[in-house]
Write a protein that holds these residues in place. Sequence first.
Motif, PDB file in Angstrom:
ATOM      1  N   THR A  66      -1.154  -1.872   0.476  1.00  0.00           N
ATOM      2  CA  THR A  66      -1.747  -3.083   1.051  1.00  0.00           C
ATOM      3  C   THR A  66      -1.208  -4.328   0.352  1.00  0.00           C
ATOM      4  O   THR A  66      -0.824  -5.304   1.001  1.00  0.00           O
ATOM      5  CB  THR A  66      -3.294  -3.028   0.950  1.00  0.00           C
ATOM      6  OG1 THR A  66      -3.758  -1.904   1.688  1.00  0.00           O
ATOM      7  CG2 THR A  66      -3.930  -4.294   1.460  1.00  0.00           C
ATOM      8  N   ARG A  69       2.236  -5.017   1.523  1.00  0.00           N
ATOM      9  CA  ARG A  69       2.260  -5.629   2.861  1.00  0.00           C
ATOM     10  C   ARG A  69       1.928  -7.120   2.775  1.00  0.00           C
ATOM     11  O   ARG A  69       2.500  -7.938   3.501  1.00  0.00           O
ATOM     12  CB  ARG A  69       1.300  -4.894   3.805  1.00  0.00           C
ATOM     13  CG  ARG A  69       1.849  -3.551   4.282  1.00  0.00           C
ATOM     14  CD  ARG A  69       0.997  -2.932   5.388  1.00  0.00           C
ATOM     15  NE  ARG A  69      -0.335  -2.540   4.951  1.00  0.00           N
ATOM     16  CZ  ARG A  69      -0.630  -1.404   4.308  1.00  0.00           C
ATOM     17  NH1 ARG A  69       0.320  -0.528   4.035  1.00  0.00           N
ATOM     18  NH2 ARG A  69      -1.873  -1.137   3.962  1.00  0.00           N
ATOM     19  N   GLN A  75       0.988  -8.464   6.534  1.00  0.00           N
ATOM     20  CA  GLN A  75      -0.471  -8.439   6.672  1.00  0.00           C
ATOM     21  C   GLN A  75      -1.032  -9.516   5.758  1.00  0.00           C
ATOM     22  O   GLN A  75      -0.459  -9.807   4.705  1.00  0.00           O
ATOM     23  CB  GLN A  75      -0.979  -7.050   6.250  1.00  0.00           C
ATOM     24  CG  GLN A  75      -2.461  -6.857   6.308  1.00  0.00           C
ATOM     25  CD  GLN A  75      -2.844  -5.443   5.818  1.00  0.00           C
ATOM     26  OE1 GLN A  75      -2.012  -4.553   5.692  1.00  0.00           O
ATOM     27  NE2 GLN A  75      -4.112  -5.263   5.542  1.00  0.00           N
TER      28      GLN A  75
END
Length: 191
Positions: A66, A69, A75
């Motif tokens: 995460t 990203r 994201q």
Amino acid sequence: MAVSKGAQARQMKAMFEGLTGQKIPDYTAEHPDTRAMLRFLFPGKSDRFPIATGLAAKKLGVSQGTVQRWIRGAQNPRAAITKEITKRVRQSVTTQRGRGQLAKRVQAQLPNRQRTIRINALQGPSSDPNDKKYVAERFSNLDMSPFEQQQLYDAWVQGGDAGATDYLTGIYDTRYVDGWQFHGIKGVEWR
């Protein structure tokens, strides 16, 4: 003469960036730069790996993928995570604990030798910033021993840019020119 909020912010930024060698990411923007803030909070070991993604993930309670990203821009973090990252950056810059952690990190990398501090400021041997005969915007240089450098960092940790400025005023008054005063520091660098 009172110093304006803008001048105070410039001095805080100049002192912070001069003593730590790091740029302060703009954590006050409506859409702050997540990558810049992560790089500031969790510096990596090299230019190839500028962000310690594993540490960032652990501290923020997300997966390492995460964080990667976020860094790639594929994201964006949730609003709560962005708020937490922003809060951590602000605390690193404005609190005694944050300055202490940064100073400890910086000092571990410092050479144990005399260095010269170069200060750009409205300065001179007068307590009146409007005294055009003695006070001007200029650069001043002063050689500092490792002990004096440590004292400067301690003063900065304890009192922020005001504490560091007070320490510098005292040492300049003693070793540079009697009565030397700073009336708004605009830049600090080591040589």
